[in-house]
Design a protein around this motif. Structure first.
Motif, PDB file in Angstrom:
ATOM      1  N   ALA A 234       0.709  36.487  61.646  1.00 53.71           N
ATOM      2  CA  ALA A 234       0.957  35.732  60.410  1.00 53.71           C
ATOM      3  C   ALA A 234       1.931  36.460  59.484  1.00 53.71           C
ATOM      4  O   ALA A 234       2.928  35.891  59.027  1.00 53.71           O
ATOM      5  N   ARG A 235       1.668  37.731  59.252  1.00 51.93           N
ATOM      6  CA  ARG A 235       2.459  38.483  58.258  1.00 51.93           C
ATOM      7  C   ARG A 235       3.877  38.806  58.738  1.00 51.93           C
ATOM      8  O   ARG A 235       4.781  38.921  57.915  1.00 51.93           O
TER       9      ARG A 235
ATOM     10  N   TRP B 148      -3.429  39.159  61.903  1.00 45.71           N
ATOM     11  CA  TRP B 148      -2.714  39.594  60.692  1.00 45.71           C
ATOM     12  C   TRP B 148      -1.230  39.779  61.016  1.00 45.71           C
ATOM     13  O   TRP B 148      -0.359  39.314  60.275  1.00 45.71           O
TER      14      TRP B 148
ATOM     15  N   TRP C   3      -6.441  39.577  52.758  1.00 48.74           N
ATOM     16  CA  TRP C   3      -6.323  38.164  53.080  1.00 48.74           C
ATOM     17  C   TRP C   3      -5.880  37.356  51.857  1.00 48.74           C
ATOM     18  O   TRP C   3      -5.892  37.859  50.741  1.00 48.74           O
ATOM     19  N   ASP C   4      -5.518  36.107  52.099  1.00 46.68           N
ATOM     20  CA  ASP C   4      -5.083  35.229  51.006  1.00 46.68           C
ATOM     21  C   ASP C   4      -6.222  34.285  50.637  1.00 46.68           C
ATOM     22  O   ASP C   4      -6.976  33.845  51.507  1.00 46.68           O
TER      23      ASP C   4
ATOM     24  N   GLY D  49       3.966  34.740  56.706  1.00 40.73           N
ATOM     25  CA  GLY D  49       2.945  33.709  56.537  1.00 40.73           C
ATOM     26  C   GLY D  49       1.705  34.215  55.838  1.00 40.73           C
ATOM     27  O   GLY D  49       1.612  35.386  55.467  1.00 40.73           O
ATOM     28  N   SER D  50       0.736  33.327  55.665  1.00 40.09           N
ATOM     29  CA  SER D  50      -0.503  33.730  55.020  1.00 40.09           C
ATOM     30  C   SER D  50      -1.584  33.969  56.075  1.00 40.09           C
ATOM     31  O   SER D  50      -1.474  33.516  57.213  1.00 40.09           O
ATOM     32  N   TRP D  51      -2.600  34.687  55.656  1.00 40.88           N
ATOM     33  CA  TRP D  51      -3.682  35.074  56.567  1.00 40.88           C
ATOM     34  C   TRP D  51      -5.001  34.809  55.854  1.00 40.88           C
ATOM     35  O   TRP D  51      -5.253  35.348  54.770  1.00 40.88           O
ATOM     36  N   LEU D  52      -5.804  33.933  56.449  1.00 39.17           N
ATOM     37  CA  LEU D  52      -7.039  33.492  55.803  1.00 39.17           C
ATOM     38  C   LEU D  52      -8.258  34.043  56.532  1.00 39.17           C
ATOM     39  O   LEU D  52      -8.166  34.390  57.712  1.00 39.17           O
TER      40      LEU D  52
ATOM     41  N   ARG E  99      -5.410  32.970  60.702  1.00 35.14           N
ATOM     42  CA  ARG E  99      -6.780  33.193  60.228  1.00 35.14           C
ATOM     43  C   ARG E  99      -7.514  34.163  61.130  1.00 35.14           C
ATOM     44  O   ARG E  99      -7.179  34.359  62.297  1.00 35.14           O
TER      45      ARG E  99
ATOM     46  N   VAL F  19       0.366  29.828  58.997  1.00 26.46           N
ATOM     47  CA  VAL F  19      -0.919  30.116  58.369  1.00 26.46           C
ATOM     48  C   VAL F  19      -1.845  30.598  59.496  1.00 26.46           C
ATOM     49  O   VAL F  19      -2.146  29.849  60.423  1.00 26.46           O
TER      50      VAL F  19
END
Ligand code: GLU
Length: 307
Positions: free
Chosen positions: A32-33, A29, A70-71, A37-40, A8, A6
């Motif tokens: 994470a990607r 980004w 973003w997520d 993964g996710s990007w907050l 950010r 995760v």
């Protein structure tokens, strides 16, 4: 089961996105990607006097248009005072906080992330054992320990710092209200489940303070990757105004968007072939995600020349 990362991106809406913050956005980004993964996104709008109205929206729209999606919901620090209050209470209960009556410039700027040269000399500790006669509290400081804090950064390598010698007891809250960046970032990264902190190397020296806070609060320490900074000519500080990456300040996404993403990828050591460079932003990013090699990220801060 392995957990997906995760990441950010945590811009401060005190000015438009600029080339340096764009590199941090693209870098976080990618980290994470690249592994699914996710990007907050977290808006670091604690330092209210420095927040520029409309800037947060401008940053978000610009990111969106550059294909940096973003997520989940954007997290706004200004709406999370209760969480910071709870962490502050925990530290008070541990006897780690004391009121400080000194007036220093680090107090004025404590709500913002400290950038190079803003940290000043280490705090002498005059109020450690009580406020001096006739002085009221201006801030609350966290006690640090005379011990080396060590972590391994994915880009910059091993980093060690003794907090007592580097900064001394540091401000976590101002008496008149606002919580400091150092406390807020630790509370938020944990609450958001962040496992990767990817940001500019100007914050490398803040990381040991954040690790100290995490240890006291019983919070996990994420992996860190501090990225080289984009400088102005001859290594000077980048001027936000000159390098604005903003829809409202003349960014033409049709012509400039792809170029900016390519320049950010190349700045991070990822060589983009000409046929990819001509594609729309999202395709360039997608290519970058698939080929991302963090070992190619250079350590040196330098100018971004190819835009
Ligand atoms: N808001 C900070 C800045 O814009 C970044 C904080 C962080 O990534 O921890 O410099």
């Amino acid at each position: 089961m392995t957990h997906l990362p995760v990441g950010r991106f945590a811009p401060s809406p005190t000015g438009p996105l600029h080339l340096g913050s764009l590199v941090a956005a693209v870098g976080s980004w990618l980290f994470a990607r690249a592994s699914g993964g996710s990007w907050l996104i977290r808006m670091e709008d604690l330092d209210l006097p420095r927040v520029v109205p409309g800037m947060a929206d401008d940053i978000l729209r610009t990111l969106e248009r550059l294909g940096l999606e973003w997520d989940g919901e954007v997290v706004w620090q200004s709406r999370r005072t209760e969480l910071y209050e709870a962490a502050f209470e925990t530290l008070c209960d541990q006897g780690m906080i004391y009121p400080c009556g000194c007036s220093r410039s680090d107090l004025a700027r404590s709500a913002s992330a400290p950038h190079p040269g803003e940290d000043g000399p280490p705090y002498s500790g005059v109020c450690r054992d009580g406020l001096q006669e006739g002085r009221g509290a201006r801030s609350f400081r966290l006690r640090v320990i005379d011990e080396e804090i060590l972590f391994v950064d994915a880009v910059m390598g091993e980093y060690r710092q003794n907090l007592l010698h580097a900064c001394g007891d540091f401000v976590v809250r101002r008496k008149d209200g606002p919580f400091a960046y150092q406390l807020a970032v630790v509370v938020d990264d944990a609450a958001m489940g962040v496992t990767q902190v990817v940001r500019g190397t100007d914050l490398l020296s803040s990381t040991p303070r954040q690790i100290h806070l995490q240890r006291l609060l019983g919070l996990p320490t994420a992996c860190h990757a501090h990225l080289p900074l984009v400088t102005g000519s001859g290594g000077s500080k980048l001027s936000k105004r000159d390098c604005a990456v903003s829809l409202t300040q003349g960014l033409h996404l049709a012509t400039d968007g792809g170029r900016l993403i390519v320049a950010s990828l190349e700045f991070l050591g990822q060589t983009v072939p000409a046929e990819v460079a001509a594609a729309p932003c999202r395709e360039i990013l997608e290519w970058g995600r698939g080929r991302f090699d963090p070992t190619r990220i250079p350590c040196q801060s330098r100018e971004l020349t190819s835009v």
